[in-house]
Each structure stands twice: as structure tokens, then as C-alpha cells.
Design an enzyme around this catalytic site. Sequence first.
Site, PDB file in Angstrom:
ATOM      1  CB  SER A 109       3.934  10.645  11.098  1.00  0.00           C
ATOM      2  OG  SER A 109       2.658  10.048  11.304  1.00  0.00           O
ATOM      3  CE  LYS A 125      -1.647   3.042   1.967  1.00  0.00           C
ATOM      4  NZ  LYS A 125      -1.588   4.536   1.634  1.00  0.00           N
ATOM      5  CB  CYS A 137      12.926   9.099   7.945  1.00  0.00           C
ATOM      6  SG  CYS A 137      13.731   7.678   7.208  1.00  0.00           S
TER       7      CYS A 137
END
Length: 498
Positions: free
Chosen positions: A226, A173, A281
Site C-alpha cells: 500500500s 520477507k 495493483c
Amino acid sequence: MRSIAHFVNGQALAGASGRFGDVFNPNTGEVQARVPLATDAELDAAVQAAAAAQIGWAATNPQRRARVMFDFKRLIERDMNSLAEILSSEHGKVIADSKGDIQRGLEVIEFACGIPHILKGDYTEGAGPGIDVYSMRQPLGVCAGITPFNFPAMIPMWMFGISIAVGNTFILKPSEKDPTVPVKLAELMMEAGAPAGVLNVVHGDKTCVDAILTHPLIRAISFVGSSDIAHYVYQTGTAHGKRVQAMGGAKNHGVVLPDADMDQVVKDLSGAAFGSAGERCMALPVVVPVGKATADELRERMVAEIQTLKVGVSNDLDAHYGPVVSAQHRAKIVDYIQIGVDEGAELVVDGRDFALQGFEKGFFIGPSLFDGVKKGMKTYQEEIFGPVLQIVRAETFEEALALPSEHQYGNGVAIFTRNGRAAREFASRVNVGMVGINVPIPVPVAYHTFGGWKRSAFGDTNQHGVEGVKFYTKVKTITARWPEGEIEDSAFVIPTMK
């Protein structure tokens, strides 16, 4: 309007939900495509296809699965340029950075090519009288990955490469912001020889995510995003009996000692803080110079370095970085910069008013630099995820060490120094999962493992490398005896190896 389809059981499927997401060109601000958002039923259809394919795929010997990985690697290399162009057109990162995105994912595929060796179990002959003990690693079944917008090639390959190589089938996904490259990867996996249903791509939003987290046939889930969502994914997935690794946010620090090579530090900070518009990140958005002289010199040099940076469209070969992914994300970064000003930090360089001539509707933002940032500030505690570098001054080594160690995030950290003893002590003591010594973005190579600490990661198994193999497999241990002669009496105590 271009339509992006799901990819299920080896073929493209148009969405049936009637709900769609817009895919923008960040350079122009225009909608370039739309992507369907799956229903629970569409997700279930993909899982059923994956479950049906998994039985035969798991029975395929590891060497043949590895050959598929070899061919997949060859096809990615063949299509590297076109994949990078598509990636840049949807994400906004420059072409060279997109190629790096693909290459770092491809390195995990290269690791997966050696899966026959990695899957070998242990064997002990004569563990007891006439008893041998051996172990094997077996696939889990259907696994899933939920990936973010910032690495639409690398992170999916980190997940599905190892999962598929060990004998699982996979539901991907991807982010609905840049979904075309993940579909292309699935198509190339089929071209490489993987059976239909081995790798499926289903687009969606929270509806699709929740369906993945609760589907009874999905055994393991890998997530990157997140921290709040990572925590939710971990809690929900494990509550439904699934194995989960959920990687969250970051606020990576770069500690600069007085003896560091300042020329190299400035170049490293520039690329690590502003590369890919800070949408990594493992970006380095906080620099911690030790001592006033070090901080003053670093600030002066960074201001000069920022003036040399070129922000441009993603296919501009001279641009250092391109636009951010969406108008909403640009607005979020702008808001954080204002919050930093309101908190009392000094905005030394302000990139909010940057506009690229001819592309005024694009999602561009210039590099920004703060000084005088304090650890209690909201902009220090939270992840900005944009081209914003914050200077947090420290007087001593111990103060600098404490900043990343005490922060809520613990993804990556770097130290810049010529002092081997200081670097060794820092690497040993810092409370962060990945450490760079004169390396600003310490993403481990594919045969090691990637994972942060604290709110940067939920779960106890990291991504890729041997840790990835452990995550996507289960261990079975066999204790075998082949008795001869008379039948022995039943044992009514626990057997021992006397």
C-alpha cells in the site's frame, strides 16, 4: 496443523519468537497452517548468513551465476503445476491465474539469464594522453525484498532474480498470508546450485519489516504494498542510508473513446476489473467512457457480461475468479461498496450477498458495478482492491485525460480506441507511469521496466529490466595511466584531458 518455517542459510528453521500468524484457505475460511513471525535476532541471523555467502557469490563469474538462473528456470517449469496449486490454496486465485503469476516472475528470471552481457561496463581508450577510462558494475552486498500477498511468486522473482544474478545475496520477507510458495522458491534456488545463504526467507510482521529497514548490513530494499506503507518504507530505509524502491497503491483508469471496439473493451474490462478478484495493483477498477452514448452502451454491455462470470473455488477450472485472500479483506471491500452507495453513486450490480454453495464460510464476493461515480468521492480516490468496477463518465477527451493525470495514484492507465493519433497524444500527455493502448493491464515485459508515478512509487529506480540492474548494482569508474620515461612533476590544478 501444518507449520511453515523460515528458510535461512539453506535450511528450514522453526520460529523462536513464539508468535505466529494464521494461513487460511480462502475457499473454506479455515486455518490450514501457521507461520512464525521473526524476532530481530532471527532476522539478524539471516542477514549474517547472507553477508557471509555474498563474498564468494560476488566472486563467482557472471556466467556461472547465469547458469544457476538457467537451472532455477528449469526447476520452476518442472514444478509449475504443484507451485500453482499451493499458491491458489493460500491466495485464492484460480489455478490458471496462479500459473500466470509464476510465469510473469519467471520471465524476469529469463532476463537474468543474460546477466553477463548486461553487466558489461564501458571502456574509452585514449581519453587523454596515455589515459584510458573504464567502468564496471559491482553488487551492493545484502539486499532485501518485502512483498505483498497478491503476487507471492511473481514479485519475489522480480526482486531476487536480478539481485542475485548481479552478485548480491537476498533476504525475502513475503506476506504472512501466503508464504509457502516463497519458501519453495528458495528451496529451488538451492537445488539450482546457489550456495547456502544466497536466498533466505524470513517471515514476519512490522517487527521484521522495521528490522530490515534499520539493519546496517542491508544495502538496498525493494517493497510492494500500500502507498502509506511504501512511503514509510522509503522514508525509514533512506534515513538509514539504504537504496529503496517502494511501489505503492493504484487506481488504474481505462478510457474508452467512442470509436473503440466495444466487444473487445467489454471482454478486456471484465478480465482486468474482476480477474484475481480485483487483487492486482495493475487491475483496472475505473472505466472512463467518453460521451453519453458510449457510457450508456458500455454500462448495458457490462451488466450483461457480469451475469456470465462464474465465481468459484480456486481449483475450479471453469471459474473466472476465486475468493479474496482473507475475511478482513472481504469486509473491507464490502465497506467500500456501502461507502459508494452512501456517497450517491449508483450501485448497478451488487456482489456483496454472493455465497458459494458448500463453501459459505469462504471469502467470496461477487462482481459489483457502480455508475455515476464522481472524482470527489472517497471510493474513487482510494484503492478498493476488490472485484468492483466504477464508471466515471466524461464528456470530452480532455476531461478523460485529466482524470488519471490528476489522481493521487499513477501506476497504470489504458486507452481503448481505433484512432492512432488520439492514442499517441494520450500516451504522451497522461501523467501515469505505465500506459496501455488497447491493452487493459499494461505490465511491461521483463526486459523493460515496471514502475508507477506519484503515490504509486517512491524512489527513482523502477523494477526489473535494465533499471533493476542499476538498482542492485553500483558503478565504479577507473581512470588509468601507465607512464613511461621520466617522472612527471606533480600537478597542483585539477587534471584535464588536453
